[in-house]
Design a protein around this motif. Structure first.
Motif, PDB file in Angstrom:
ATOM      1  N   LEU A   9      55.889  29.376  35.604  1.00 52.74           N
ATOM      2  CA  LEU A   9      54.718  30.241  35.659  1.00 52.74           C
ATOM      3  C   LEU A   9      54.148  30.324  34.252  1.00 52.74           C
ATOM      4  CD1 LEU A   9      52.699  32.338  36.633  1.00 52.74           C
ATOM      5  CD2 LEU A   9      54.530  34.030  36.668  1.00 52.74           C
ATOM      6  N   ARG A  10      52.952  29.743  34.086  1.00 51.14           N
ATOM      7  CA  ARG A  10      52.286  29.796  32.792  1.00 51.14           C
ATOM      8  C   ARG A  10      51.208  30.870  32.880  1.00 51.14           C
ATOM      9  NH1 ARG A  10      53.539  27.483  28.381  1.00 51.14           N
ATOM     10  NH2 ARG A  10      54.288  25.513  29.156  1.00 51.14           N
ATOM     11  N   ARG A  11      51.242  31.813  31.941  1.00 55.52           N
ATOM     12  CA  ARG A  11      50.380  32.991  31.992  1.00 55.52           C
ATOM     13  C   ARG A  11      49.264  32.992  30.961  1.00 55.52           C
ATOM     14  NH1 ARG A  11      54.826  37.738  31.594  1.00 55.52           N
ATOM     15  NH2 ARG A  11      55.178  38.166  33.806  1.00 55.52           N
ATOM     16  N   LYS A  12      48.189  33.697  31.321  1.00 52.59           N
ATOM     17  CA  LYS A  12      47.105  34.016  30.394  1.00 52.59           C
ATOM     18  C   LYS A  12      46.917  35.528  30.472  1.00 52.59           C
ATOM     19  CE  LYS A  12      42.632  32.436  30.299  1.00 52.59           C
ATOM     20  NZ  LYS A  12      41.699  31.511  30.949  1.00 52.59           N
ATOM     21  N   TYR A  13      47.059  36.200  29.336  1.00 58.92           N
ATOM     22  CA  TYR A  13      47.029  37.660  29.317  1.00 58.92           C
ATOM     23  C   TYR A  13      45.613  38.177  29.094  1.00 58.92           C
ATOM     24  CZ  TYR A  13      52.032  37.085  28.842  1.00 58.92           C
ATOM     25  OH  TYR A  13      53.338  36.722  29.051  1.00 58.92           O
ATOM     26  N   GLY A  14      45.234  39.184  29.887  1.00 62.27           N
ATOM     27  CA  GLY A  14      43.925  39.813  29.721  1.00 62.27           C
ATOM     28  C   GLY A  14      44.085  41.322  29.689  1.00 62.27           C
ATOM     29  N   GLU A  15      43.019  42.022  29.334  1.00 63.41           N
ATOM     30  CA  GLU A  15      43.064  43.483  29.268  1.00 63.41           C
ATOM     31  C   GLU A  15      43.239  44.102  30.643  1.00 63.41           C
ATOM     32  OE1 GLU A  15      39.989  45.630  27.062  1.00 63.41           O
ATOM     33  OE2 GLU A  15      40.031  43.955  25.643  1.00 63.41           O
ATOM     34  N   GLY A  17      44.304  42.395  33.468  1.00 61.59           N
ATOM     35  CA  GLY A  17      45.342  41.779  34.280  1.00 61.59           C
ATOM     36  C   GLY A  17      45.845  40.498  33.661  1.00 61.59           C
ATOM     37  N   THR A  18      46.939  39.994  34.216  1.00 62.58           N
ATOM     38  CA  THR A  18      47.560  38.760  33.756  1.00 62.58           C
ATOM     39  C   THR A  18      47.399  37.720  34.853  1.00 62.58           C
ATOM     40  OG1 THR A  18      49.157  40.024  32.458  1.00 62.58           O
ATOM     41  CG2 THR A  18      49.727  37.738  32.966  1.00 62.58           C
ATOM     42  N   ASN A  19      46.813  36.592  34.506  1.00 64.87           N
ATOM     43  CA  ASN A  19      46.639  35.510  35.470  1.00 64.87           C
ATOM     44  C   ASN A  19      47.578  34.374  35.113  1.00 64.87           C
ATOM     45  OD1 ASN A  19      44.614  37.074  36.488  1.00 64.87           O
ATOM     46  ND2 ASN A  19      42.948  35.749  35.852  1.00 64.87           N
ATOM     47  N   GLY A  20      48.015  33.648  36.150  1.00 64.11           N
ATOM     48  CA  GLY A  20      48.939  32.557  35.883  1.00 64.11           C
ATOM     49  C   GLY A  20      48.800  31.430  36.876  1.00 64.11           C
ATOM     50  N   ASN A  21      49.659  30.446  36.676  1.00 62.51           N
ATOM     51  CA  ASN A  21      49.659  29.250  37.495  1.00 62.51           C
ATOM     52  C   ASN A  21      51.111  28.820  37.675  1.00 62.51           C
ATOM     53  OD1 ASN A  21      48.749  26.882  38.760  1.00 62.51           O
ATOM     54  ND2 ASN A  21      48.735  25.783  36.814  1.00 62.51           N
ATOM     55  N   ILE A  22      51.559  28.732  38.935  1.00 57.14           N
ATOM     56  CA  ILE A  22      52.932  28.284  39.199  1.00 57.14           C
ATOM     57  C   ILE A  22      52.921  26.801  39.522  1.00 57.14           C
ATOM     58  CG2 ILE A  22      54.905  28.414  40.787  1.00 57.14           C
ATOM     59  CD1 ILE A  22      54.473  31.380  41.026  1.00 57.14           C
ATOM     60  N   GLU A  27      53.531  19.844  39.644  1.00 54.56           N
ATOM     61  CA  GLU A  27      52.495  19.978  40.668  1.00 54.56           C
ATOM     62  C   GLU A  27      52.094  21.439  40.859  1.00 54.56           C
ATOM     63  OE1 GLU A  27      52.239  19.237  45.423  1.00 54.56           O
ATOM     64  OE2 GLU A  27      53.412  17.790  44.278  1.00 54.56           O
ATOM     65  N   HIS A  28      50.779  21.690  40.920  1.00 55.73           N
ATOM     66  CA  HIS A  28      50.262  23.044  41.115  1.00 55.73           C
ATOM     67  C   HIS A  28      50.655  23.567  42.495  1.00 55.73           C
ATOM     68  CE1 HIS A  28      47.428  26.406  41.257  1.00 55.73           C
ATOM     69  NE2 HIS A  28      47.071  25.969  42.447  1.00 55.73           N
ATOM     70  N   ILE A  29      51.248  24.762  42.527  1.00 57.68           N
ATOM     71  CA  ILE A  29      51.612  25.398  43.789  1.00 57.68           C
ATOM     72  C   ILE A  29      50.608  26.500  44.130  1.00 57.68           C
ATOM     73  CG2 ILE A  29      53.395  26.656  45.070  1.00 57.68           C
ATOM     74  CD1 ILE A  29      54.142  23.717  44.263  1.00 57.68           C
ATOM     75  N   CYS A  30      50.387  27.412  43.176  1.00 53.81           N
ATOM     76  CA  CYS A  30      49.428  28.495  43.398  1.00 53.81           C
ATOM     77  C   CYS A  30      49.105  29.162  42.069  1.00 53.81           C
ATOM     78  CB  CYS A  30      49.992  29.529  44.372  1.00 53.81           C
ATOM     79  SG  CYS A  30      51.528  30.309  43.823  1.00 53.81           S
ATOM     80  N   HIS A  31      48.058  29.960  42.080  1.00 54.75           N
ATOM     81  CA  HIS A  31      47.757  30.838  40.951  1.00 54.75           C
ATOM     82  C   HIS A  31      48.511  32.143  41.172  1.00 54.75           C
ATOM     83  CE1 HIS A  31      44.587  28.208  39.480  1.00 54.75           C
ATOM     84  NE2 HIS A  31      44.125  28.133  40.717  1.00 54.75           N
ATOM     85  N   THR A  32      48.592  32.977  40.136  1.00 52.28           N
ATOM     86  CA  THR A  32      49.242  34.276  40.274  1.00 52.28           C
ATOM     87  C   THR A  32      48.411  35.341  39.578  1.00 52.28           C
ATOM     88  OG1 THR A  32      50.542  33.976  38.250  1.00 52.28           O
ATOM     89  CG2 THR A  32      51.587  33.325  40.324  1.00 52.28           C
TER      90      THR A  32
END
Length: 135
Positions: A9-15, A17-22, A27-32
């Motif tokens: 799970l690679r994350r990008k932090y925001g004010e 919420g936190t978005n990510g990609n599993i 291979e891409h499975i889903c966003h988070t």
């Protein structure tokens, strides 16, 4: 050799919420979506980065879920459906099909079904499944 598999799970932090990609084996499975990083405050923050062993958890309300035990200072952390982190999450991780903003997405149930199908198929092969979370 033990039968282990790792999802990333690679994350990008925001004010807001936190978005990510599993991904699994590249291979891409889903966003988070998750809550913002608020220093691991219970029910208010995403969980810390690290390596976690996933386990099957059964809850009266939600049935079988993918659990993330052994999060420092936290309990009952799950991967479950939600489309809005601030409204629907208390520290858990929600898979989503499409990201729509910081901590928001859509078609979460569909993304969760895809992730569960993968993880459960690995468990069915007696594998240990880990989730590595990175920024």
């Amino acid at each position: 050799m033990s039968n282990t598999h790792t999802l990333y799970l690679r994350r990008k932090y925001g004010e807001k919420g936190t978005n990510g990609n599993i991904t699994f084996k590249g291979e891409h499975i889903c966003h988070t979506i998750e809550l913002p990083d608020r220093d691991n405050l219970r029910r208010l923050s995403c969980i810390p980065e690290g390596r976690y062993k996933l386990e099957k958890r059964t809850y009266p309300k939600n049935g079988e879920q993918i659990g993330i035990p052994n999060v420092l200072g936290r309990e009952a952390i799950l991967i479950h459906a939600a489309n809005n982190a601030e409204r629907d999450l208390r520290g858990c991780i929600a898979p989503v099909t499409t990201l729509t903003g910081e901590g928001t997405g859509d078609d979460s149930r569909k993304a969760l079904d895809k992730l569960k199908a993968l993880v459960y198929s690995l468990w069915d092969m007696e594998a240990e499944v880990f989730l590595v979370i990175r920024g």
